[in-house]
Design a protein around this motif. Structure first.
Motif, PDB file in Angstrom:
ATOM      1  N   ALA A   5       9.952  21.275  50.508  1.00  0.00           N
ATOM      2  CA  ALA A   5      11.406  21.261  50.328  1.00  0.00           C
ATOM      3  C   ALA A   5      11.748  21.069  48.855  1.00  0.00           C
ATOM      4  CB  ALA A   5      12.040  20.166  51.178  1.00  0.00           C
ATOM      5  N   PHE A   6      10.988  20.212  48.182  1.00  0.00           N
ATOM      6  CA  PHE A   6      11.195  19.999  46.750  1.00  0.00           C
ATOM      7  C   PHE A   6      10.937  21.292  45.974  1.00  0.00           C
ATOM      8  CE2 PHE A   6       9.539  18.189  42.614  1.00  0.00           C
ATOM      9  CZ  PHE A   6      10.788  17.822  42.134  1.00  0.00           C
ATOM     10  N   ALA A   7       9.851  21.978  46.307  1.00  0.00           N
ATOM     11  CA  ALA A   7       9.520  23.243  45.638  1.00  0.00           C
ATOM     12  C   ALA A   7      10.602  24.291  45.891  1.00  0.00           C
ATOM     13  CB  ALA A   7       8.157  23.744  46.106  1.00  0.00           C
ATOM     14  N   ASP A   8      11.136  24.328  47.118  1.00  0.00           N
ATOM     15  CA  ASP A   8      12.211  25.275  47.435  1.00  0.00           C
ATOM     16  C   ASP A   8      13.447  25.006  46.587  1.00  0.00           C
ATOM     17  OD1 ASP A   8      10.609  26.480  49.372  1.00  0.00           O
ATOM     18  OD2 ASP A   8      11.603  25.475  51.063  1.00  0.00           O
ATOM     19  N   ARG A   9      13.824  23.741  46.459  1.00  0.00           N
ATOM     20  CA  ARG A   9      15.005  23.391  45.640  1.00  0.00           C
ATOM     21  C   ARG A   9      14.761  23.718  44.173  1.00  0.00           C
ATOM     22  NH1 ARG A   9      17.268  17.724  48.159  1.00  0.00           N
ATOM     23  NH2 ARG A   9      17.693  18.591  50.204  1.00  0.00           N
ATOM     24  N   LEU A  10      13.584  23.398  43.700  1.00  0.00           N
ATOM     25  CA  LEU A  10      13.247  23.693  42.310  1.00  0.00           C
ATOM     26  C   LEU A  10      13.304  25.195  42.050  1.00  0.00           C
ATOM     27  CD1 LEU A  10      12.289  22.649  39.552  1.00  0.00           C
ATOM     28  CD2 LEU A  10       9.958  22.854  40.405  1.00  0.00           C
ATOM     29  N   GLN A  11      12.771  25.980  42.962  1.00  0.00           N
ATOM     30  CA  GLN A  11      12.799  27.432  42.812  1.00  0.00           C
ATOM     31  C   GLN A  11      14.249  27.935  42.780  1.00  0.00           C
ATOM     32  OE1 GLN A  11      10.498  29.617  45.692  1.00  0.00           O
ATOM     33  NE2 GLN A  11      11.094  31.590  44.837  1.00  0.00           N
ATOM     34  N   SER A  12      15.080  27.461  43.684  1.00  0.00           N
ATOM     35  CA  SER A  12      16.477  27.899  43.731  1.00  0.00           C
ATOM     36  C   SER A  12      17.212  27.592  42.438  1.00  0.00           C
ATOM     37  CB  SER A  12      17.209  27.225  44.900  1.00  0.00           C
ATOM     38  OG  SER A  12      16.695  27.650  46.122  1.00  0.00           O
ATOM     39  N   ILE A  13      17.066  26.376  41.960  1.00  0.00           N
ATOM     40  CA  ILE A  13      17.828  25.989  40.768  1.00  0.00           C
ATOM     41  C   ILE A  13      17.303  26.686  39.519  1.00  0.00           C
ATOM     42  CG2 ILE A  13      16.565  23.889  40.074  1.00  0.00           C
ATOM     43  CD1 ILE A  13      20.364  24.188  40.258  1.00  0.00           C
ATOM     44  N   THR A  14      15.997  26.838  39.411  1.00  0.00           N
ATOM     45  CA  THR A  14      15.421  27.499  38.242  1.00  0.00           C
ATOM     46  C   THR A  14      15.812  28.973  38.208  1.00  0.00           C
ATOM     47  OG1 THR A  14      13.577  25.953  38.251  1.00  0.00           O
ATOM     48  CG2 THR A  14      13.283  27.964  36.981  1.00  0.00           C
ATOM     49  N   GLU A  15      15.698  29.636  39.344  1.00  0.00           N
ATOM     50  CA  GLU A  15      16.079  31.046  39.392  1.00  0.00           C
ATOM     51  C   GLU A  15      17.564  31.225  39.113  1.00  0.00           C
ATOM     52  OE1 GLU A  15      14.520  32.404  43.163  1.00  0.00           O
ATOM     53  OE2 GLU A  15      12.561  32.844  42.258  1.00  0.00           O
ATOM     54  N   PHE A  16      18.401  30.285  39.595  1.00  0.00           N
ATOM     55  CA  PHE A  16      19.829  30.394  39.314  1.00  0.00           C
ATOM     56  C   PHE A  16      20.090  30.309  37.813  1.00  0.00           C
ATOM     57  CE2 PHE A  16      23.857  28.382  38.257  1.00  0.00           C
ATOM     58  CZ  PHE A  16      24.733  29.333  38.753  1.00  0.00           C
ATOM     59  N   TRP A  17      19.579  29.261  37.169  1.00  0.00           N
ATOM     60  CA  TRP A  17      19.906  29.037  35.756  1.00  0.00           C
ATOM     61  C   TRP A  17      19.234  30.038  34.827  1.00  0.00           C
ATOM     62  CZ3 TRP A  17      24.038  26.835  34.255  1.00  0.00           C
ATOM     63  CH2 TRP A  17      24.628  25.848  35.037  1.00  0.00           C
TER      64      TRP A  17
END
Length: 154
Positions: free
Chosen positions: A127-139
């Motif tokens: 779940a942490f990796a999923d959130r990190l991926q989402s935020i990094t790809e967004f920014w």
């Protein structure tokens, strides 16, 4: 998007003192081929040296995104955030707080200091990796960011 080179040349500064979290974030960047090159420092003091390109970090790249833990030794993540967002040369840099603190006062203080996002570190590594991926790809891939303000060294 990195102003000059697209996401290929993007730099992400991780400010995190927990070795387990650092390992998880580095592994996530590598295994999921997240945009940007990840650079890690473990203290607020080192982050300030990186951002101001002092000492051993005189040649450090200006980050396109900062991932910031609040609970750091010496200079706290909150103090670092306040410094970054009050400096005309750094305030355009997105700062995403990655923290285990679900304290409402920490949340409010982070946003009042200019945090661009506040993410809780889930206990589950996936779940942490999923959130990190989402935020990094967004920014770094979705959001259009202004160029970094020139620093005195440039």
């Amino acid at each position: 998007m990195h102003a000059d080179t697209g996401t290929d040349g993007a730099d992400v500064l991780l400010v995190e003192d927990n070795h387990g979290d650092v390992h998880l974030i580095e592994t996530t960047f590598e295994e999921r081929a997240l945009p940007g090159e990840l650079h890690t420092v473990q203290t607020g003091d080192a982050a300030l040296d990186w951002l101001y390109r002092r000492g051993e970090f005189a040649d450090a790249p200006v980050p396109d995104l900062v991932l910031l833990d609040l609970n750091l030794p010496a200079v706290s993540g909150q103090a670092l955030l306040e410094e970054v967002k009050s400096d005309p040369r750094l305030k355009r840099t997105p700062v995403v707080v990655l923290t285990g603190s679900d304290s409402e006062s920490d949340l409010i203080a982070a946003y009042e200091a200019g945090a661009n996002a506040y993410l809780l570190k889930p206990v589950d590594p996936d779940a942490f990796a999923d959130r990190l991926q989402s935020i990094t790809e967004f920014w770094l891939s979705t959001a259009v960011l202004p160029p970094a303000a020139p620093t005195d060294a440039e």
